[in-house]
Design a protein around this motif. Structure first.
Motif, PDB file in Angstrom:
ATOM      1  N   CYS A 159      -7.092   0.606  -5.364  1.00 41.43           N
ATOM      2  CA  CYS A 159      -6.760  -0.039  -6.643  1.00 41.43           C
ATOM      3  C   CYS A 159      -5.389   0.417  -7.140  1.00 41.43           C
ATOM      4  N   TYR A 160      -5.124   1.715  -6.997  1.00 38.55           N
ATOM      5  CA  TYR A 160      -3.838   2.260  -7.421  1.00 38.55           C
ATOM      6  C   TYR A 160      -2.690   1.600  -6.655  1.00 38.55           C
ATOM      7  N   MET A 161      -2.831   1.476  -5.339  1.00 39.37           N
ATOM      8  CA  MET A 161      -1.777   0.865  -4.530  1.00 39.37           C
ATOM      9  C   MET A 161      -1.597  -0.610  -4.891  1.00 39.37           C
ATOM     10  N   ALA A 162      -2.697  -1.319  -5.142  1.00 38.49           N
ATOM     11  CA  ALA A 162      -2.615  -2.749  -5.454  1.00 38.49           C
ATOM     12  C   ALA A 162      -1.940  -3.003  -6.800  1.00 38.49           C
ATOM     13  N   ILE A 163      -2.166  -2.120  -7.772  1.00 42.46           N
ATOM     14  CA  ILE A 163      -1.635  -2.338  -9.124  1.00 42.46           C
ATOM     15  C   ILE A 163      -0.290  -1.644  -9.341  1.00 42.46           C
ATOM     16  N   CYS A 164      -0.173  -0.405  -8.870  1.00 45.16           N
ATOM     17  CA  CYS A 164       1.031   0.381  -9.140  1.00 45.16           C
ATOM     18  C   CYS A 164       2.102   0.245  -8.064  1.00 45.16           C
ATOM     19  N   GLN A 165       1.711  -0.114  -6.836  1.00 48.99           N
ATOM     20  CA  GLN A 165       2.665  -0.249  -5.739  1.00 48.99           C
ATOM     21  C   GLN A 165       2.442  -1.590  -5.025  1.00 48.99           C
ATOM     22  N   PRO A 166       2.509  -2.702  -5.745  1.00 54.31           N
ATOM     23  CA  PRO A 166       2.155  -4.002  -5.131  1.00 54.31           C
ATOM     24  C   PRO A 166       3.066  -4.399  -3.968  1.00 54.31           C
ATOM     25  N   LEU A 167       4.350  -4.024  -4.015  1.00 52.55           N
ATOM     26  CA  LEU A 167       5.272  -4.409  -2.951  1.00 52.55           C
ATOM     27  C   LEU A 167       5.025  -3.625  -1.660  1.00 52.55           C
ATOM     28  N   ARG A 168       4.447  -2.455  -1.782  1.00 56.90           N
ATOM     29  CA  ARG A 168       4.165  -1.620  -0.603  1.00 56.90           C
ATOM     30  C   ARG A 168       2.709  -1.747  -0.142  1.00 56.90           C
ATOM     31  N   TYR A 169       1.902  -2.483  -0.886  1.00 52.52           N
ATOM     32  CA  TYR A 169       0.457  -2.521  -0.633  1.00 52.52           C
ATOM     33  C   TYR A 169       0.125  -3.006   0.782  1.00 52.52           C
ATOM     34  N   THR A 170       0.726  -4.113   1.200  1.00 56.84           N
ATOM     35  CA  THR A 170       0.376  -4.693   2.501  1.00 56.84           C
ATOM     36  C   THR A 170       0.819  -3.815   3.668  1.00 56.84           C
ATOM     37  N   THR A 171       1.869  -3.018   3.456  1.00 60.68           N
ATOM     38  CA  THR A 171       2.346  -2.147   4.539  1.00 60.68           C
ATOM     39  C   THR A 171       1.648  -0.796   4.547  1.00 60.68           C
ATOM     40  N   MET A 172       1.172  -0.365   3.373  1.00 59.92           N
ATOM     41  CA  MET A 172       0.503   0.935   3.278  1.00 59.92           C
ATOM     42  C   MET A 172      -0.985   0.839   3.594  1.00 59.92           C
ATOM     43  N   MET A 173      -1.658  -0.157   3.042  1.00 59.99           N
ATOM     44  CA  MET A 173      -3.107  -0.287   3.215  1.00 59.99           C
ATOM     45  C   MET A 173      -3.424  -1.175   4.412  1.00 59.99           C
ATOM     46  N   ILE A 174      -2.917  -0.792   5.577  1.00 64.24           N
ATOM     47  CA  ILE A 174      -3.226  -1.538   6.788  1.00 64.24           C
ATOM     48  C   ILE A 174      -4.619  -1.135   7.291  1.00 64.24           C
ATOM     49  N   ARG A 175      -5.125  -1.865   8.265  1.00 69.27           N
ATOM     50  CA  ARG A 175      -6.496  -1.628   8.735  1.00 69.27           C
ATOM     51  C   ARG A 175      -6.684  -0.210   9.283  1.00 69.27           C
ATOM     52  N   GLY A 176      -5.652   0.311   9.966  1.00 66.26           N
ATOM     53  CA  GLY A 176      -5.766   1.662  10.519  1.00 66.26           C
ATOM     54  C   GLY A 176      -5.933   2.709   9.443  1.00 66.26           C
ATOM     55  N   VAL A 177      -5.198   2.576   8.354  1.00 62.88           N
ATOM     56  CA  VAL A 177      -5.310   3.526   7.235  1.00 62.88           C
ATOM     57  C   VAL A 177      -6.694   3.443   6.612  1.00 62.88           C
ATOM     58  N   CYS A 178      -7.185   2.227   6.417  1.00 64.93           N
ATOM     59  CA  CYS A 178      -8.519   2.047   5.835  1.00 64.93           C
ATOM     60  C   CYS A 178      -9.597   2.665   6.724  1.00 64.93           C
ATOM     61  N   LEU A 179      -9.474   2.485   8.040  1.00 65.44           N
ATOM     62  CA  LEU A 179     -10.437   3.072   8.973  1.00 65.44           C
ATOM     63  C   LEU A 179     -10.395   4.598   8.933  1.00 65.44           C
ATOM     64  N   GLN A 180      -9.195   5.153   8.813  1.00 62.31           N
ATOM     65  CA  GLN A 180      -9.065   6.609   8.729  1.00 62.31           C
ATOM     66  C   GLN A 180      -9.712   7.153   7.467  1.00 62.31           C
ATOM     67  N   LEU A 181      -9.449   6.508   6.321  1.00 64.18           N
ATOM     68  CA  LEU A 181     -10.046   6.944   5.058  1.00 64.18           C
ATOM     69  C   LEU A 181     -11.571   6.856   5.115  1.00 64.18           C
ATOM     70  N   SER A 182     -12.061   5.768   5.691  1.00 61.60           N
ATOM     71  CA  SER A 182     -13.513   5.588   5.810  1.00 61.60           C
ATOM     72  C   SER A 182     -14.121   6.611   6.767  1.00 61.60           C
ATOM     73  N   SER A 183     -13.475   6.831   7.919  1.00 60.26           N
ATOM     74  CA  SER A 183     -14.004   7.763   8.915  1.00 60.26           C
ATOM     75  C   SER A 183     -14.057   9.190   8.380  1.00 60.26           C
ATOM     76  N   VAL A 184     -13.008   9.594   7.670  1.00 63.74           N
ATOM     77  CA  VAL A 184     -12.988  10.942   7.084  1.00 63.74           C
ATOM     78  C   VAL A 184     -14.119  11.094   6.075  1.00 63.74           C
ATOM     79  N   SER A 185     -14.351  10.055   5.266  1.00 65.02           N
ATOM     80  CA  SER A 185     -15.425  10.102   4.266  1.00 65.02           C
ATOM     81  C   SER A 185     -16.782  10.312   4.919  1.00 65.02           C
ATOM     82  N   TRP A 186     -17.012   9.669   6.082  1.00 65.23           N
ATOM     83  CA  TRP A 186     -18.302   9.772   6.750  1.00 65.23           C
ATOM     84  C   TRP A 186     -18.437  11.048   7.574  1.00 65.23           C
ATOM     85  N   LEU A 187     -17.430  11.375   8.379  1.00 66.86           N
ATOM     86  CA  LEU A 187     -17.570  12.454   9.360  1.00 66.86           C
ATOM     87  C   LEU A 187     -17.586  13.845   8.732  1.00 66.86           C
TER      88      LEU A 187
END
Length: 221
Positions: free
Chosen positions: A84-112
């Motif tokens: 949410c922070y990236m989408a609202i506060c960094q909208p121009l960088r959102y598509t390059t920062m929140m790529i699928r690999g980053v999302c998978l890493q954040l999710s994997s760390v949360s689970w493992l």
């Protein structure tokens, strides 16, 4: 269960719902099914049956999954707050920062990592000696009621358990808090009321979930 299954199915089959926000929501729906299933079925059996006993292994399993999934939800909510922070506060960088690999890493760390935390908490609790008869003053096997039943000194165990809990609950909570402070600041800088309302609506549902989750946890403690 039906609601979460429907949500997961819709998010998987609909190509329009492949954004990072819905990826984290998919994870959260899957987690919620396990989180509620770790305690609710046994609680319902106890409510409608005279036999309210639970085996030692069953109690340990229930506490492990409740702790593991609860802490995982804290971390997933923090990842969603960052999204949410990236989408609202960094909208121009959102598509390059929140790529699928980053999302998978954040999710994997949360689970493992939380798997190890759950093992650690269970290990600190169940080797203790318990005085018979053991009657848990709670509707499921949770840390504080079990510590109160131990016959031996539990000071070190309590320090270890609560340190782990505080670290892996407070750190995600603080990350969520910082994210929403930045989000609120960004929203207040928008000149139009309609613009502020539309922007806030993108993260209002997540804020409600965070409030309910951490609020109910505080009440339970």
């Amino acid at each position: 269960m039906v609601g979460n299954i429907l949500l997961i199915t819709i998010m998987v089959v609909d190509p329009a719902l492949q954004s990072p926000m819905y990826f984290f929501l998919w994870n959260l729906s899957f987690l919620e099914m396990g989180y509620t299933s770790s305690t609710t079925p046994k609680m319902l059996v106890n409510l409608f049956s005279e036999d309210k006993s639970i085996s030692f292994l069953g109690c340990a399993t229930q506490m492990y999954f409740f702790s593991f999934l609860g802490i995982t939800e804290c971390c997933l909510l923090a990842a969603m707050a960052y999204d949410c922070y990236m989408a609202i506060c960094q909208p121009l960088r959102y598509t390059t920062m929140m790529i699928r690999g980053v999302c998978l890493q954040l999710s994997s760390v949360s689970w493992l990592i939380r798997v190890l935390v759950g093992v650690g908490q269970t290990t600190f609790i169940f080797p203790l000696s318990y005085c018979a008869p053991i009657s848990i003053n709670h509707f499921f096997c949770n840390l504080p009621p079990l510590l109160n039943l131990a016959c031996t000194d539990t000071y070190r165990n309590e320090i270890a358990v609560y340190t782990i809990s505080a670290t892996f609950i407070m750190v995600p909570f603080l990350l969520i808090l910082v994210s929403y402070i930045r989000i609120l600041h960004a929203i207040l800088t928008i000149p139009s009321v309609a613009g502020r309302s539309k922007t806030f609506s993108t993260c209002s549902s997540h804020l409600i979930v965070v409030t309910l989750f951490f609020g109910s946890g505080i009440v339970n403690i």
